[in-house]
Design a protein around this motif. Structure first.
Motif, PDB file in Angstrom:
ATOM      1  N   SER A 171       8.870   9.228  -7.959  1.00  0.00           N
ATOM      2  CA  SER A 171       7.735   9.374  -8.880  1.00  0.00           C
ATOM      3  C   SER A 171       7.041   8.043  -9.120  1.00  0.00           C
ATOM      4  CB  SER A 171       8.219   9.964 -10.211  1.00  0.00           C
ATOM      5  OG  SER A 171       8.722  11.264 -10.043  1.00  0.00           O
ATOM      6  N   LYS A 172       7.835   6.970  -9.273  1.00  0.00           N
ATOM      7  CA  LYS A 172       7.248   5.637  -9.462  1.00  0.00           C
ATOM      8  C   LYS A 172       6.436   5.221  -8.246  1.00  0.00           C
ATOM      9  CE  LYS A 172      10.499   3.574 -12.780  1.00  0.00           C
ATOM     10  NZ  LYS A 172      11.495   2.492 -12.975  1.00  0.00           N
ATOM     11  N   SER A 173       6.970   5.500  -7.062  1.00  0.00           N
ATOM     12  CA  SER A 173       6.265   5.136  -5.829  1.00  0.00           C
ATOM     13  C   SER A 173       4.927   5.846  -5.735  1.00  0.00           C
ATOM     14  CB  SER A 173       7.119   5.494  -4.607  1.00  0.00           C
ATOM     15  OG  SER A 173       8.307   4.733  -4.578  1.00  0.00           O
ATOM     16  N   ILE A 174       4.934   7.143  -5.962  1.00  0.00           N
ATOM     17  CA  ILE A 174       3.704   7.928  -5.870  1.00  0.00           C
ATOM     18  C   ILE A 174       2.674   7.438  -6.882  1.00  0.00           C
ATOM     19  CG2 ILE A 174       2.696  10.215  -6.223  1.00  0.00           C
ATOM     20  CD1 ILE A 174       4.170  10.013  -3.617  1.00  0.00           C
ATOM     21  N   SER A 175       3.115   7.200  -8.108  1.00  0.00           N
ATOM     22  CA  SER A 175       2.187   6.740  -9.149  1.00  0.00           C
ATOM     23  C   SER A 175       1.564   5.405  -8.772  1.00  0.00           C
ATOM     24  CB  SER A 175       2.924   6.619 -10.485  1.00  0.00           C
ATOM     25  OG  SER A 175       3.403   7.877 -10.915  1.00  0.00           O
ATOM     26  N   SER A 176       2.384   4.495  -8.239  1.00  0.00           N
ATOM     27  CA  SER A 176       1.900   3.173  -7.873  1.00  0.00           C
ATOM     28  C   SER A 176       0.897   3.232  -6.724  1.00  0.00           C
ATOM     29  CB  SER A 176       3.080   2.274  -7.489  1.00  0.00           C
ATOM     30  OG  SER A 176       2.642   1.027  -7.038  1.00  0.00           O
ATOM     31  N   PHE A 187       9.875   5.150  -0.559  1.00  0.00           N
ATOM     32  CA  PHE A 187      10.672   5.883  -1.547  1.00  0.00           C
ATOM     33  C   PHE A 187      12.087   5.303  -1.615  1.00  0.00           C
ATOM     34  CE2 PHE A 187       8.108  10.021  -0.631  1.00  0.00           C
ATOM     35  CZ  PHE A 187       7.050   9.521  -1.371  1.00  0.00           C
ATOM     36  N   GLN A 188      12.640   5.012  -0.454  1.00  0.00           N
ATOM     37  CA  GLN A 188      14.010   4.503  -0.404  1.00  0.00           C
ATOM     38  C   GLN A 188      14.139   3.182  -1.161  1.00  0.00           C
ATOM     39  OE1 GLN A 188      15.651   4.245   3.548  1.00  0.00           O
ATOM     40  NE2 GLN A 188      17.404   3.028   2.886  1.00  0.00           N
ATOM     41  N   ASP A 189      13.149   2.310  -1.019  1.00  0.00           N
ATOM     42  CA  ASP A 189      13.180   1.023  -1.732  1.00  0.00           C
ATOM     43  C   ASP A 189      13.211   1.228  -3.241  1.00  0.00           C
ATOM     44  OD1 ASP A 189      13.144  -0.360   0.625  1.00  0.00           O
ATOM     45  OD2 ASP A 189      10.986  -0.704   0.630  1.00  0.00           O
ATOM     46  N   GLU A 190      12.369   2.138  -3.734  1.00  0.00           N
ATOM     47  CA  GLU A 190      12.319   2.381  -5.177  1.00  0.00           C
ATOM     48  C   GLU A 190      13.600   3.038  -5.676  1.00  0.00           C
ATOM     49  OE1 GLU A 190      10.375   1.507  -7.561  1.00  0.00           O
ATOM     50  OE2 GLU A 190       8.992   0.437  -6.276  1.00  0.00           O
ATOM     51  N   ILE A 191      14.151   3.928  -4.862  1.00  0.00           N
ATOM     52  CA  ILE A 191      15.412   4.575  -5.236  1.00  0.00           C
ATOM     53  C   ILE A 191      16.518   3.541  -5.347  1.00  0.00           C
ATOM     54  CG2 ILE A 191      17.201   6.186  -4.458  1.00  0.00           C
ATOM     55  CD1 ILE A 191      14.911   7.828  -3.170  1.00  0.00           C
ATOM     56  N   GLU A 192      16.557   2.606  -4.405  1.00  0.00           N
ATOM     57  CA  GLU A 192      17.578   1.550  -4.444  1.00  0.00           C
ATOM     58  C   GLU A 192      17.426   0.691  -5.702  1.00  0.00           C
ATOM     59  OE1 GLU A 192      17.233  -0.542  -0.793  1.00  0.00           O
ATOM     60  OE2 GLU A 192      18.179   1.053   0.402  1.00  0.00           O
ATOM     61  N   LYS A 252      -2.485   5.496  -7.899  1.00  0.00           N
ATOM     62  CA  LYS A 252      -3.222   5.027  -9.084  1.00  0.00           C
ATOM     63  C   LYS A 252      -4.551   4.347  -8.723  1.00  0.00           C
ATOM     64  CE  LYS A 252      -2.669   2.090 -13.174  1.00  0.00           C
ATOM     65  NZ  LYS A 252      -1.791   1.112 -13.863  1.00  0.00           N
ATOM     66  N   ASP A 253      -5.615   4.832  -9.368  1.00  0.00           N
ATOM     67  CA  ASP A 253      -6.966   4.232  -9.291  1.00  0.00           C
ATOM     68  C   ASP A 253      -7.604   4.279  -7.899  1.00  0.00           C
ATOM     69  OD1 ASP A 253      -6.766   3.583 -11.990  1.00  0.00           O
ATOM     70  OD2 ASP A 253      -5.934   1.598 -11.570  1.00  0.00           O
ATOM     71  N   LYS A 254      -7.051   5.031  -6.962  1.00  0.00           N
ATOM     72  CA  LYS A 254      -7.642   5.101  -5.620  1.00  0.00           C
ATOM     73  C   LYS A 254      -8.491   6.363  -5.485  1.00  0.00           C
ATOM     74  CE  LYS A 254      -4.146   2.457  -3.072  1.00  0.00           C
ATOM     75  NZ  LYS A 254      -3.312   2.074  -4.206  1.00  0.00           N
ATOM     76  N   SER A 255      -9.619   6.244  -4.789  1.00  0.00           N
ATOM     77  CA  SER A 255     -10.476   7.393  -4.526  1.00  0.00           C
ATOM     78  C   SER A 255      -9.847   8.252  -3.435  1.00  0.00           C
ATOM     79  CB  SER A 255     -11.857   6.921  -4.067  1.00  0.00           C
ATOM     80  OG  SER A 255     -11.754   6.250  -2.814  1.00  0.00           O
ATOM     81  N   ASP A 256     -10.361   9.482  -3.303  1.00  0.00           N
ATOM     82  CA  ASP A 256      -9.819  10.386  -2.294  1.00  0.00           C
ATOM     83  C   ASP A 256     -10.028   9.831  -0.881  1.00  0.00           C
ATOM     84  OD1 ASP A 256      -8.622  13.086  -1.779  1.00  0.00           O
ATOM     85  OD2 ASP A 256     -10.440  13.282  -0.576  1.00  0.00           O
ATOM     86  N   SER A 257     -11.175   9.163  -0.641  1.00  0.00           N
ATOM     87  CA  SER A 257     -11.441   8.603   0.688  1.00  0.00           C
ATOM     88  C   SER A 257     -10.456   7.485   1.014  1.00  0.00           C
ATOM     89  CB  SER A 257     -12.876   8.084   0.769  1.00  0.00           C
ATOM     90  OG  SER A 257     -13.103   7.063  -0.195  1.00  0.00           O
TER      91      SER A 257
END
Length: 423
Positions: free
Chosen positions: A182-187, A227-232, A190-195
């Motif tokens: 979840s942290k990875s996805i949010s980071s 994801f693996q980095d954030e999980i660790e 965040k603040d990026k356009s669809d393009s």
């Protein structure tokens, strides 16, 4: 985005036929920030069409007040309770079951014994632990203003689970993995356009496979390393208590190794293992180059073993950067996928050994075809011949860390003085 995409997030499940009871336990959980799903057993139209995938804690009202008069025998009570559980729990769930009852515990002992026998008869996973709690001992107030004591329920659960701390580690690991992803996805989002996000997906896909084919899947596979980095990071920040000592079964270890060694995707890139279509003579020639000759000459049993059980494979060991950028040749080595041991005379077993000079065998075994297998390689077979994979089938794919380990072994062998690599 579909709302139902979030249906697998509920970890706590409450099954009750009394609205006030179900809402009261949900309220106690909500106060602690614990999300839950409550199913009012009398409202069949509210039930999910498919079994829930990820419940870890299930509160099951064992004797429903609305039908208790109709249930005369312990067999009937057990059957009815199992039928309600089967509506939500499938055969692969790992969960703790709390038998939630308004009856004195002593009154339903025999019914619970019958209930435990029924898991073999139903398509329902057996819980890791069954805890029996009497509702009146966990709540205060009168109907319809019940209040359940969360801390008291937690205390009673801990008393039962204190003897099985290992499961808690896996449960914590699941939560840490979810938090890390979840942290990875949010980071990233965040603040990026669809393009910008679309361009990022394209870059991630090319970084994984080097092409446009199945872009979304390949982008997510590449994203899994982040994801693996954030999980660790989540795991490192967590404190753990000591576990009870226990000796693991070899088969359990090898099954877990299968997930640690191999990916589940079959994208043809670095790490892919091809099963070659060869004549018996070609198979034997490759096997003799890898497996120790003495082992081949032991007896007829071994000869039959390697003809039937051993699979000759061709492994893509292209450096990851080359595979991703498609800017060079693909590199391969010959290998043999085989059971770790073979039957000798009588009941004894021998281990398959490889040539000491240029043979290399994976240090960790894994589970394959319902047996303990490993892979052995011929390091001197390193080449760029892609013709051999035209009619070959992809059967497995190594994780990147395993590919790197094999590459180090190859580099160590071919960098010896006097060795020449022909392309």
């Amino acid at each position: 985005m579909r709302i139902e995409d979030y249906k697998d997030s509920a970890r706590v499940l409450v099954i009750d036929d009394e609205l006030e009871e179900g809402q009261a336990i949900q309220s106690a959980l909500n106060k602690k920030g614990v999300p839950s799903a409550f199913f009012h057993i009398q409202c069949n139209e509210d039930f999910p069409s498919n079994k829930l995938k990820n419940p870890r804690l299930v509160f099951l009202d064992f004797i429903l007040e609305s039908v208790s008069i109709e249930l005369h025998s312990n067999e009937q009570k057990a059957t009815h309770a199992m039928g309600n559980l089967e509506k939500f729990i499938g055969d692969i769930n790992a969960y703790i079951l709390i038998i939630w009852t308004s009856k004195p515990v002593g009154e339903i002992d025999e019914a619970i014994k019958e209930f435990k026998k029924k898991f073999k008869q139903y398509n329902v996973a057996k819980p890791l632990k069954i805890i029996v709690l009497q509702k009146s001992q966990c709540r205060s107030g009168t109907k319809p203003n019940y209040e359940y004591d969360y801390d008291l329920i937690q205390q009673k659960i801990n008393v039962v689970l204190s003897g099985v701390p290992a499961f808690e580690i896996f449960s914590i690991g699941e939560n840490l993995a979810i938090n890390g992803i979840s942290k990875s996805i949010s980071s990233i989002v965040k603040d990026k356009s669809d393009s910008r996000l679309s361009a990022l997906i394209t870059a991630l896909s090319k970084g994984y496979s080097g092409g446009e084919k199945e872009k979304e899947r390949n982008a997510l596979l590449n994203l899994s390393t982040i994801f693996q980095d954030e999980i660790e990071k989540e795991i490192i920040s967590q404190g753990f208590s000591k576990l009870a000592k226990g000796k693991g079964l070899e088969k359990d270890n090898e099954k877990l190794n299968t997930s640690l060694i191999f990916l589940t995707d079959d994208v043809e890139s670095s790490g892919v293992i091809y099963k070659l279509k060869l004549s018996l003579k070609q198979r034997r020639d490759i096997l003799k180059e890898i497996i120790d000759q003495d082992e081949l000459q032991i007896n007829q049993e071994f000869k039959q073993f390697y003809i039937r059980k051993l699979e000759v494979v061709y492994v893509d060991v292209t450096p990851l950067c080359g595979s991703a950028n498609s800017n060079g040749n693909r590199y391969f080595i010959n290998g043999v996928l085989h059971p770790k041991r073979f039957k000798k005379t009588g009941k004894t077993k021998g281990e398959v050994k490889v040539k000491k000079d240029y043979g290399y065998q994976l240090q960790n075994n894994f589970f394959y075809k319902n047996a303990i297998y490993t892979l052995s390689f011929n390091l001197k077979s390193y080449c760029t011949d892609e013709n051999r994979i035209k009619d070959a089938n992809v059967i497995l794919k190594f994780r990147s860390n395993i590919v790197i380990d094999i590459q180090h072994k190859i580099a160590s062998y071919i960098s010896r003085p006097g060795h020449t690599l022909l392309k």
